[in-house]
Design a protein around this motif. Structure first.
Motif: not given
Length: 254
Positions: A1-4, A10-12, A202-206, A227-230
């Motif tokens: 998951m997200v690095d604290p 990390s989100l990107r 194929v994945h959309g990123v950010r 936002l990460l889940k989204l």
């Protein structure tokens, strides 16, 4: 998951890392190989090791090819801090001369992230990356998305620049644009197919991360995880590929 410690950074990279980690697990199980046997991974243009070091921490051997001595020095330092010096090797070179500095056909997975935007011939860049793959290998390709730049300039109020990016052959919004080239999902998948690989995903990123105000994400409780889940939910939906800041293609020989 997200690095604290580095949540926004990390989100990107979260979507690409989730896809890449799954791909590495599949490759490790393929061909009846020992589950403990490490993969040989090539990260072309891998710079300071944003992906190489985490991959090495999973137990795999990683070769990073990058033209910058400074980046390779930082890679060495980062690998030492992570305790994976024995699994990370830096080689000075670029995608154009990739097969002159690494052994052709010797890697289970090749990462080509943030490279095609800068090379003179993207087709050659993909072909060289594919040339480094073993017969059952997989390619992870990440490049800037054209539509994401248009949307970002428009939201920022730079409407003329947004229009320019729509019509520019390379997806650039003007002379001040620091990125030489951007791609559509169709352009990237065509490059991969022309190089002899089968596009797996194929994945959309950010898709949203670069558009949401940082103060909202940093101060609203639970906003970062939501936002990460989204982002993860939208990544696989083709409808969002056209507005993603980056596009990720995972491919193999089929």
């Amino acid at each position: 998951m997200v690095d604290p410690i580095r949540p926004r950074a990390s989100l990107r990279t979260a979507v690409v890392w989730e896809v890449l980690r799954d791909a590495l697990e599949r490759q490790a199980k393929a061909g009846g190989r020992d589950a403990e046997e490490p993969l040989d991974v090539l990260d072309t243009g891998g710079g300071t090791g944003n992906f190489a070091v985490p991959v090495a921490r999973l137990g795999h051997r990683v070769t990073v090819v990058d033209p910058s001595p400074d980046a390779l020095f930082a890679l060495e330092r980062r690998a030492a801090e992570a305790g994976v010096t024995d699994r990370v090797r830096g080689v000075q070179g670029d995608t154009h001369g990739l097969l002159d500095v690494v052994e052709p056909g010797s890697y289970d997975v090749v990462l080509c992230h943030g490279v095609l935007e800068y090379v003179d011939d993207p087709g050659e860049g993909v072909r060289n990356a594919v040339g480094a793959l073993r017969p059952a290998g997989a390619l992870s390709l990440l490049a800037a998305g054209r539509g994401g730049a248009v949307l970002a300039r428009a939201i920022a109020g730079h409407f003329t620049e947004a229009q320019h990016a729509i019509g520019d052959p390379d997806g650039r919004w003007g002379d001040g644009d620091s990125l030489p080239r951007r791609f559509t999902a169709e352009q990237l998948t065509r490059l991969v197919s022309d190089a002899g690989l089968r596009v797996g995903a194929v994945h959309g990123v950010r898709v949203f991360a670069d558009l949401v105000p940082g103060v909202l994400v940093d101060t609203e409780p639970g906003a970062l995880e939501a936002l990460l889940k989204l982002e993860l939910a939208a990544a696989e939906q083709p409808a969002f590929h056209s507005i993603a800041t980056q596009l990720h293609v995972l491919a193999d020989r089929g």
